[in-house]
Design an enzyme around this catalytic site. Structure first.
Site, PDB file in Angstrom:
ATOM      1  N   ASN A  88      -2.019   6.654  -2.281  1.00 42.27           N
ATOM      2  CA  ASN A  88      -3.150   6.283  -1.412  1.00 42.27           C
ATOM      3  C   ASN A  88      -3.936   5.114  -1.996  1.00 42.27           C
ATOM      4  O   ASN A  88      -5.166   5.144  -2.069  1.00 42.27           O
ATOM      5  CB  ASN A  88      -4.061   7.484  -1.143  1.00 42.27           C
ATOM      6  N   ASN A  89      -3.222   4.101  -2.402  1.00 39.10           N
ATOM      7  CA  ASN A  89      -3.836   2.927  -3.003  1.00 39.10           C
ATOM      8  C   ASN A  89      -2.857   1.766  -2.879  1.00 39.10           C
ATOM      9  O   ASN A  89      -1.656   1.974  -2.735  1.00 39.10           O
ATOM     10  CB  ASN A  89      -4.151   3.200  -4.484  1.00 39.10           C
ATOM     11  N   HIS A 147       0.869  -1.168   0.000  1.00 37.71           N
ATOM     12  CA  HIS A 147       0.000   0.000   0.000  1.00 37.71           C
ATOM     13  C   HIS A 147       0.907   1.219   0.000  1.00 37.71           C
ATOM     14  O   HIS A 147       1.720   1.406   0.886  1.00 37.71           O
ATOM     15  CB  HIS A 147      -0.907   0.029   1.229  1.00 37.71           C
ATOM     16  N   CYS A 148       0.765   2.047  -1.001  1.00 35.61           N
ATOM     17  CA  CYS A 148       1.642   3.199  -1.151  1.00 35.61           C
ATOM     18  C   CYS A 148       0.932   4.457  -0.652  1.00 35.61           C
ATOM     19  O   CYS A 148      -0.128   4.810  -1.171  1.00 35.61           O
ATOM     20  CB  CYS A 148       2.032   3.377  -2.613  1.00 35.61           C
ATOM     21  N   PRO A 149       1.504   5.145   0.324  1.00 39.66           N
ATOM     22  CA  PRO A 149       0.854   6.362   0.829  1.00 39.66           C
ATOM     23  C   PRO A 149       0.885   7.508  -0.181  1.00 39.66           C
ATOM     24  O   PRO A 149       0.064   8.418  -0.107  1.00 39.66           O
ATOM     25  CB  PRO A 149       1.663   6.708   2.079  1.00 39.66           C
TER      26      PRO A 149
END
Length: 183
Positions: free
Chosen positions: A98-99, A93-95
């Protein structure tokens, strides 16, 4: 000659920015392969979201959904030849987007990182000669230009390392999650 370089810089900048925006929006808003948005036949059920959990799917605690793991023969590939070995599993999950990075958006995530590195690196390389230019109209403009140069240089180094790391993972047919968990 200076006018030709300026117009080439301008058009190249537009080209890079369009690629960055296209890949950013696809990585951010494209469904990475949530099992809740598709029907999957599976004998297993996720204990957290209660949706069918195909073999190799992982639950994202941030999205509260499972992301499906798919084979590499079910994808269409993009600009790099090393992406032919892309497996497109759940990565993380990549901040920044945001996905989750999964089956349907991993190539867009990689391309976003690649084009952002190219754009920031190009700005840093073309701006470097002007850093010590003595004829700046004001000190305030110079400070902003100097700050933009150093910001782009740092982004190029950090994101370039991340992009290089992902290129190595893609060439080895692995994901970040597989490396962390030792699978």
């Amino acid at each position: 000659m200076h006018q030709i370089l300026t117009s080439l810089d301008f058009y190249f900048g537009i080209f890079v920015n369009l690629h960055m925006m296209f890949n950013y929006f696809n990585a951010s808003f494209r469904d990475p392969g949530f099992t809740s948005s598709r029907s999957y036949m599976s004998s297993r059920t996720c204990q957290k979201c209660f949706f069918p959990k195909p073999i190799g799917a992982h639950h994202c605690s941030i999205c509260s959904k499972c992301v499906v793991q798919m084979g590499k023969d079910q994808i269409s590939l993009d600009i790099l030849s090393i992406m032919r070995s892309l497996k497109n599993l759940l990565d993380h999950h990549c901040p920044w987007i945001n996905n989750c990075v999964g089956h349907f958006n991993r190539r867009y995530f990689f391309n976003f990182c690649l084009w952002t590195t190219i754009g920031c690196g190009y700005f840093s390389l073309t701006a470097y000669p002007y850093l010590r230019w003595a004829e700046w109209p004001s000190r305030r403009i110079y400070k902003r230009f100097d700050s933009a140069f150093w910001l782009c240089t740092l982004i190029t180094l950090a994101l370039g390392a991340l992009t290089g790391y992902h290129a190595i993972l893609i060439s080895k047919d692995q994901t970040t999650l597989e490396v962390i968990t030792g699978q």
